[in-house]
Design an enzyme around this catalytic site. Structure first.
Site, PDB file in Angstrom:
ATOM      1  N   SER A   1       0.808  -1.222   0.000  1.00  0.00           N
ATOM      2  CA  SER A   1       0.000   0.000   0.000  1.00  0.00           C
ATOM      3  C   SER A   1       0.837   1.267   0.000  1.00  0.00           C
ATOM      4  O   SER A   1       0.478   2.250  -0.657  1.00  0.00           O
ATOM      5  CB  SER A   1      -0.938   0.003   1.218  1.00  0.00           C
TER       6      SER A   1
ATOM      7  N   HIS B   1       0.138   4.949   4.404  1.00  0.00           N
ATOM      8  CA  HIS B   1      -0.544   5.433   3.197  1.00  0.00           C
ATOM      9  C   HIS B   1      -0.242   6.913   2.967  1.00  0.00           C
ATOM     10  O   HIS B   1       0.068   7.332   1.836  1.00  0.00           O
ATOM     11  CB  HIS B   1      -2.053   5.234   3.334  1.00  0.00           C
TER      12      HIS B   1
END
Length: 281
Positions: A181, A249
């Site tokens: 991610s 993220h």
């Protein structure tokens, strides 16, 4: 909810690195999850990035961890490793509560290596498919802009930055972090810099109502980034253990924005048009 499925942004060359990275992630996932459940837990713990493992490696001192945060197979392995290092009748062993397990220092290079290997592991089918879909959608254009080698450096560097950010905000977490991610978030940040107005087709899902809409890339990507900010705000006051690695993220996305100008080759100069005959008809 907006789910992107196509962007109107053609590439000049085939994205070999993007395809190879997707293939490696899928291959690793199949290789891990074809094993018995206990071996899956051991693999994710060994090759995922455990922030507490890095903290212990830096301090050089063992710590105790509540066993409720760890799967049974990992608890058994940690208890066995501890018994192998110390006599069972030692003072330390007698004072350890039964509900805790001991984290011993590991070689720093081994822990740092897990910050790379964690990028090729995923916790489930949904996790894998979601990551790989977004990576294909945005990564092929970023690779086209950077070129294969620069893109691979970009991907790995962004993934490391994302893992470091997760560590900074969760240095005592014994939970392994897995997934690409952070690196994929970086491709989204880079995409925002270069193609903010590219048209992205999305499925707009509201309950049972589903339709398709086209939005500029900046709308989708800024909306996604705000979701990550809200995730961080919602997690304030929690234990910081488990759940989504929101800071990874966010750091990945921002690293993509700032890394791209340093790695991108200079734009191709405009070709000078030379007219052989200056007479026009």
């Amino acid at each position: 909810m907006l789910f992107p499925y196509h962007d109107e942004n053609p590439t000049r060359r085939f994205p070999w690195v993007t395809v190879i990275l997707i293939a490696i992630n899928v291959w690793c996932f199949i290789g891990v999850f074809r094993k018995p459940e206990e071996d899956v837990e051991r693999t994710l713990f060994r090759y995922g990035f455990v922030p507490l493992r890095l903290t212990v490696a830096f301090t050089g001192k063992p710590v105790l961890v509540d066993s409720k945060y760890l799967p049974a197979a990992v608890i058994t392995d940690l208890q066995k490793e501890s018994s192998d290092r110390f006599f069972a009748t030692s003072w330390f062993q007698r004072r350890v509560p039964s509900s805790y397990v001991r984290f011993d220092p590991e070689p720093l290079l081994s822990v740092l290596w897990s910050m790379i290997t964690c990028m090729f592991l995923h916790g489930g089918v949904g996790h894998l498919l979601g990551n790989m879909w977004f990576f294909w959608l945005f990564g092929n254009n970023v690779e086209d802009r950077l070129g294969p080698l620069r893109f691979l450096i970009f991907y790995l560097a962004a993934g490391l930055i994302a893992s470091l950010a997760h560590y900074v905000f969760n240095p005592l977490s014994p939970i392994p972090t897995v997934g690409a991610s952070g690196a994929i978030s970086a491709t989204m940040g880079a995409y925002l810099v270069v193609w903010p107005t590219a048209r992205v087709w999305c499925l707009f899902i509201l309950g049972f109502f589903i339709t398709r809409v086209a939005v500029p890339a900046w709308t989708l990507l800024v909306f996604w980034f705000m979701e990550q900010i809200l995730g961080v705000l919602a997690s304030i006051g929690g234990t910081g253990i488990g759940g989504v690695a929101w800071w990874a993220h966010i750091a990945g996305f921002l690293s993509g924005i700032f890394l791209l100008p340093f790695l991108a080759p200079p734009p191709e100069p405009r070709k000078k048009v030379v007219y052989v005959n200056e007479e026009f008809f």
